[in-house]
Design a protein around this motif. Structure first.
Motif, mmCIF file in Angstrom:
data_model
loop_
_atom_site.group_PDB
_atom_site.id
_atom_site.type_symbol
_atom_site.label_atom_id
_atom_site.label_comp_id
_atom_site.label_asym_id
_atom_site.label_seq_id
_atom_site.Cartn_x
_atom_site.Cartn_y
_atom_site.Cartn_z
ATOM 1 N N ARG A 132 37.098 30.303 72.108
ATOM 2 C CA ARG A 132 38.522 30.531 71.864
ATOM 3 C C ARG A 132 38.762 31.912 71.251
ATOM 4 N N GLU A 133 37.772 32.418 70.527
ATOM 5 C CA GLU A 133 37.844 33.747 69.936
ATOM 6 C C GLU A 133 36.421 34.284 69.814
ATOM 7 N N PRO A 134 36.251 35.585 69.555
ATOM 8 C CA PRO A 134 34.915 36.181 69.584
ATOM 9 C C PRO A 134 33.931 35.490 68.644
ATOM 10 N N ILE A 135 32.666 35.520 69.044
ATOM 11 C CA ILE A 135 31.614 34.836 68.299
ATOM 12 C C ILE A 135 31.491 35.346 66.872
ATOM 13 N N GLU A 136 31.905 36.590 66.631
ATOM 14 C CA GLU A 136 31.845 37.157 65.283
ATOM 15 C C GLU A 136 32.685 36.368 64.282
ATOM 16 N N ARG A 137 33.619 35.589 64.782
ATOM 17 C CA ARG A 137 34.478 34.773 63.903
ATOM 18 C C ARG A 137 33.657 33.814 63.053
#
Length: 266
Positions: A132-137
């Motif tokens: 849903r959002e970048p893995i860095e989240r």
């Protein structure tokens, strides 16, 4: 406190939320729940979820959580509005069912639930991958829990407790069900689910010896009495999430698998 995810599809958040609420209540905390009410029809209305609520209005997961925990539960597409209503209840803590990406809602603590087997897939954001959002989240959240993980510090185990008969509310534990359905005169079983990862539900049952024809429907679908009538089986086993949408069903073959999530110490 947000209990959410960064991947699409089911990761087992609802049992985690129920387990968290139960643990917090045992410590004397007054807990409430806010949810979008996915699958319901509330829209921008702010609605308190009662045990008698219509799942077509409030959504199946909020209704299940409200029934299992007994805590104040409010649904609204705008979770900030749901929070505003719960603020008058004198609570110590409010949990958000999903909503990690609902940045209009302030939060003090974030929990992400991941499936250990699927992980983050190819690590790409929709539509190239499952995120849903970048893995860095993940680096910015407070706690990452892994469904069926190997690390005791982050693994969540889902324990089958037994089966509850939909019509009579009779409960039998797993051993009793094995004796009732698998021994002497074996019963023909059907395993039915409309959840994000039905294969995991089927696997849980199979590991306990409950093998039968499987029927998987889209997540949040309502399995109709007509569809159940077409199933040729002596016993139909379904999930708690599906069962909250079957209150008008009179099929005596339906049994509901009850599970608990075992959380790591933190």
């Amino acid at each position: 406190m947000v209990v959410g995810g960064i991947t699409v599809g089911g990761t087992g958040k609802t049992p985690v939320i129920i387990a968290l609420v139960n643990a917090l209540q045992l410590r004397g905390l007054r807990v409430g729940i806010v949810s979008r009410g996915y699958g319901g029809s509330t829209g921008d209305q702010v609605i308190r979820v009662t045990p008698q609520a219509d799942p077509r209005v409030v959504g199946d997961e909020p209704l299940l959580i409200a029934r299992k925990t007994g805590c104040p539960t409010v649904v609204c597409r705008q979770r900030v509005a749901a929070l505003a209503l719960l603020e008058s209840d004198g609570l110590d803590l409010i949990l958000s069912d999903d909503g990690l990406q609902h940045y209009a809602m302030a939060r003090a603590f974030e929990i992400v639930v991941l499936d250990a087997q699927r992980g983050v897939g190819n690590g790409q954001v929709i539509p190239m991958g499952p995120l849903r959002e970048p893995i860095e989240r993940l680096a910015s959240v407070d706690w990452v829990l892994y469904r069926a993980g190997n690390d005791p510090a982050s693994a969540v185990a889902y324990q089958p407790l037994g089966f509850r008969h939909l019509l009579s509310d009779t409960f039998i534990n797993v051993a009793e069900a094995q004796s009732k359905w698998l021994q002497n005169t074996p019963h023909q079983l059907a395993l039915v689910a409309a959840i994000g990862q039905p294969a995991q539900f089927f696997q849980t049952l199979t590991e306990q010896g409950f093998v039968g024809e499987t029927f998987a429907y889209a997540d949040h679908d309502t399995i109709s009495a007509r569809e159940l009538d077409l199933i040729r089986a002596d016993v139909i086993i379904t999930t708690e999430k599906d069962a909250v949408k079957m209150t008008a069903n009179t099929d005596e073959r339906i049994w509901v698998l009850e599970i608990s999530a075992q959380l790591p110490r933190h």
